[in-house]
Design a protein around this motif. Structure first.
Motif, mmCIF file in Angstrom:
data_model
loop_
_atom_site.group_PDB
_atom_site.id
_atom_site.type_symbol
_atom_site.label_atom_id
_atom_site.label_comp_id
_atom_site.label_asym_id
_atom_site.label_seq_id
_atom_site.Cartn_x
_atom_site.Cartn_y
_atom_site.Cartn_z
ATOM 1 N N SER A 56 0.830 -1.207 0.000
ATOM 2 C CA SER A 56 0.000 0.000 0.000
ATOM 3 C C SER A 56 0.863 1.255 0.000
ATOM 4 N N LEU A 57 1.961 1.226 0.754
ATOM 5 C CA LEU A 57 2.839 2.393 0.807
ATOM 6 C C LEU A 57 3.544 2.604 -0.529
ATOM 7 N N ASN A 59 2.422 1.747 -3.435
ATOM 8 C CA ASN A 59 1.426 2.269 -4.361
ATOM 9 C C ASN A 59 1.135 3.743 -4.105
ATOM 10 N N ALA A 60 1.085 4.141 -2.828
ATOM 11 C CA ALA A 60 0.862 5.557 -2.497
ATOM 12 C C ALA A 60 2.059 6.403 -2.914
ATOM 13 N N THR A 162 4.394 3.271 9.345
ATOM 14 C CA THR A 162 3.243 3.123 8.470
ATOM 15 C C THR A 162 1.952 3.139 9.296
ATOM 16 N N THR A 196 4.055 7.896 8.092
ATOM 17 C CA THR A 196 3.285 7.911 6.855
ATOM 18 C C THR A 196 1.922 7.245 7.022
ATOM 19 N N SER A 198 -0.703 5.548 3.995
ATOM 20 C CA SER A 198 -1.033 5.363 2.586
ATOM 21 C C SER A 198 -2.475 5.768 2.308
ATOM 22 N N ILE A 204 3.828 11.177 2.677
ATOM 23 C CA ILE A 204 4.180 10.606 1.379
ATOM 24 C C ILE A 204 5.099 11.545 0.594
#
Length: 216
Positions: A56-57, A59-60, A162, A196, A198, A204
């Protein structure tokens, strides 16, 4: 302590945004060192527990919903996954297999340790490893094991929290302070961390800037 201790100027943030808005593509999965791509570009690797939210991170970070999923088909979960950034190629992101999977067979865990350890120790183009830590739990022994591995290999790394949106701001400030304090005791760790999310986008932009900073 602020949630994102690093202060990047607007130009750096914008430069990083443009880089990650450009071409990014899945290159290959490497189940063993002989399958690694050529060492022809700087690399930044992502490591973390198997449920830390790494895909997910990624992708973000790249603003692409399905990028990391490309490499997460069955049978590839214990491989190093490489993504090309830029055209012409500027650098690579490396998605490392998740660690701390208690239910995995011992031979799988052993294979993972050898692959990751050999990659970390022998990859000259690896500029930094980002060690992802679930903000809800903070550092665990399995995280410290990878930190020990990185310290011994003299590989520069940075701790990234995260799922920061899943806890209260006061709790986040506390876990960030404790994580940063431990990072400062580690010889190969960057002294500052980045928190962070996501889902909300927290940190980000700073993480993108930190990647660009790491590759020099």
């Amino acid at each position: 302590m602020t949630e994102t201790p690093d202060t990047f100027d607007e130009d750096t943030i914008e430069t990083a945004r443009k880089v990650f808005a450009g071409p990014i593509a899945f290159l290959k999965s490497a189940p063993a060192l002989q399958h690694l791509p050529g060492a022809d570009a700087p690399e930044v690797a992502f490591a973390g527990r198997s449920n830390v939210g790494k895909s997910s991170l990624l992708n973000a970070l790249t603003n692409r919903n399905g990028l990391a999923r490309t490499s997460n088909t069955p049978g590839r979960t214990q491989e190093l996954n490489f993504f090309d950034v830029g055209q012409p190629l500027a650098f690579r992101l490396v998605d490392m297999p998740g660690y701390g999977f208690a239910k995995a067979p011992k031979d799988v865990v052993k294979k993972w340790r050898f692959l990751v350890n050999d990659y970390l120790r022998g990859r000259d183009v690896l500029k930094r490893t980002l060690v992802l830590v679930d903000a809800r739990h903070g550092l665990k022994d399995v995280d410290r094991e990878i930190m020990e591995m990185l310290d011994k290999a003299a590989v520069s790394y940075r701790l990234v929290l995260t799922k920061a949106d899943k806890i209260k701001p006061t709790e986040l400030a506390d876990v960030a302070a404790r994580t940063a304090a431990e990072a400062r005791t580690r010889p190969a760790a960057h002294p500052d961390i980045i928190a962070t999310s996501s889902e909300t986008g927290l940190g980000i932009a700073e993480l993108r800037a930190a990647v660009i900073e790491a590759i020099g």
